[in-house]
Write an enzyme that holds these catalytic residues in place. Structure first.
Site, PDB file in Angstrom:
ATOM      1  CG  ASN A  80      -0.544   3.451 -12.627  1.00 18.92           C
ATOM      2  OD1 ASN A  80      -1.241   4.083 -13.182  1.00 18.92           O
ATOM      3  ND2 ASN A  80      -1.092   2.295 -12.820  1.00 18.92           N
ATOM      4  CG  ASP A 107      -2.124   0.722   1.074  1.00 14.43           C
ATOM      5  OD1 ASP A 107      -1.725   2.055   0.627  1.00 14.43           O
ATOM      6  OD2 ASP A 107      -2.385   1.430   2.100  1.00 14.43           O
ATOM      7  CB  VAL A 108       2.074   3.415  -2.473  1.00 17.44           C
ATOM      8  CG1 VAL A 108       2.676   2.599  -3.285  1.00 17.44           C
ATOM      9  CG2 VAL A 108       0.952   4.260  -2.640  1.00 17.44           C
ATOM     10  CE  LYS A 126      -3.941  11.558 -10.061  1.00 16.21           C
ATOM     11  NZ  LYS A 126      -2.662  10.377  -9.813  1.00 16.21           N
ATOM     12  CE1 TYR A 184      -7.493  11.121 -10.209  1.00 13.41           C
ATOM     13  CE2 TYR A 184      -8.645  12.382 -11.603  1.00 13.41           C
ATOM     14  CZ  TYR A 184      -7.469  11.216 -10.998  1.00 13.41           C
ATOM     15  OH  TYR A 184      -7.060  10.675 -11.852  1.00 13.41           O
TER      16      TYR A 184
END
Lengths: 234, 113
Positions: free
Chosen positions: A79, A52-53, A148, A144
């Site tokens: 990604n 899990d990043v 980003k 979201y």
């Protein structure tokens, strides 16, 4: 004969991540893919690890594995990402925290730990995934797109901080691609987005790998801190 | 018959072992950063006006030390943790304070296990 590149791709269980893992493996790289849950596919040249990043312990264990098994790391493709398509007034805080944890903290942790390994050879290529939702300011994608935006700023600051170690850091922002991430988004909304692109079609996985291939070439050592949006968004 | 073996706890390395590691890493980073020679001692300053390393050199040293502690002593430490960064007296002040800090973290890791 050139050395075999060692490539880490996060979020490799499915979608763009899986495609990129297979793409790099087909090109002869040793690929380490990771995801939160086990993959239901295998391929020669792809070493899939559960991680899990957004967990520091998981990321440290993952990079430790790469060091022990491969001795080095040349390319990271950050990604792994989660999206939340919802009006901001209807977005639960738990959703906001989850999106930020994976997209921002996860990208940061993988870049930080990966760069520690890369800097030993004074060489590295980091590519982060962003989205056209940032420049298009798409409604319904507040958290979201904000996450980003943070990834893009992170990319530019990392480019400065890691330049001295021979590591470049860039970002690719795909236009909508038919993946799980946009599954459930109404077709008319996707059409409205593609109408705003210079090239009016959905993106393809190959469009993403093409831009990433450019950033990770050894010759691209003078290209860092850049964001490429696909489909003609500027 | 059940044989009960005594629980053995791993012993932390001597402080001198950690000191040698920190001195070697500091020397290497100083040479990498263009120093003609590197006379490293416990009171060699790593932070502040009389520091032997610039900020990038200190970053390199911290990353290098995490690696050496992992490779040579087998402990996966994160040296730049929140506690260290918020201390009034920085553990990164000198070779000596950094040695104490790393040795302390290893002891803490063993105690916690």
């Amino acid at each position: 004969m050139p050395e075999r590149q060692v490539v880490l791709i996060t979020g490799a269980r499915k979608g763009i991540g899986r495609f990129l893992a297979e793409h790099f493996a087909a090109g002869g790289a040793a690929v380490i893919g990771c995801g939160r849950t086990p993959a239901d596919w295998t391929r020669d040249g792809v070493d899939y690890q559960r991680a899990d990043v957004s967990s520091e312990a998981d990321v440290k264990a993952l990079v430790g594995h790469i060091q022990r098994a491969y001795g080095r790391l040349d390319v990271i493709v950050n990604n792994a990402g989660v999206a939340s398509m919802n009006h901001s007034l209807l977005t639960p805080v738990a959703t906001a925290e989850r999106v930020l944890a994976t997209n921002v903290t996860g990208t940061f942790l993988v870049a930080r730990e990966g760069a520690k390994l890369m800097q030993r050879r004074r060489y590295g290529r980091i590519v982060n995934l962003t989205t056209v939702a940032v420049p298009l300011h798409l409604d319904g994608e507040a958290i979201y797109a904000a996450s980003k935006s943070a990834v893009e700023t992170l990319t530019k600051v990392l480019a400065h901080e890691l330049g001295a170690f021979g590591i470049t850091c860039n970002a690719v922002g795909p236009s909508p691609i038919a993946t799980d991430l946009i599954h459930g988004v109404p077709a008319e909304k996707i059409e409205a987005i593609t109408r705003r692109l210079a090239i009016k079609r959905l993106g393809r996985y190959e469009d993403v790998s093409n831009a990433i291939d450019f950033f990770v070439r050894p010759e691209s050592d003078y290209i860092t801190g850049q964001v490429i949006y696909l489909g003609g968004v500027s | 018959m059940r044989i009960i073996l005594p629980m053995t706890q791993p012993q932390p390395p001597d402080r001198e072992v950690v000191a040698a590691l920190v001195m070697a890493a500091t020397t290497d980073v100083m040479l990498q950063r263009g120093h003609a020679d590197a006379n490293v001692a416990p009171d060699t300053r790593l932070v502040g006006a009389s520091a032997v390393l610039d900020s990038l050199g200190l970053v390199t040293l911290v990353v290098d030390l995490e690696q050496r502690v992992q490779d040579e002593l087998g402990y996966g430490l994160t040296l730049a943790n929140e506690r260290a960064m918020s201390r009034t007296n920085s553990p990164f002040l000198s070779v000596g304070t950094l040695t104490d800090y790393i040795h302390g973290l290893i002891v803490e890791t063993i105690t916690r296990a």
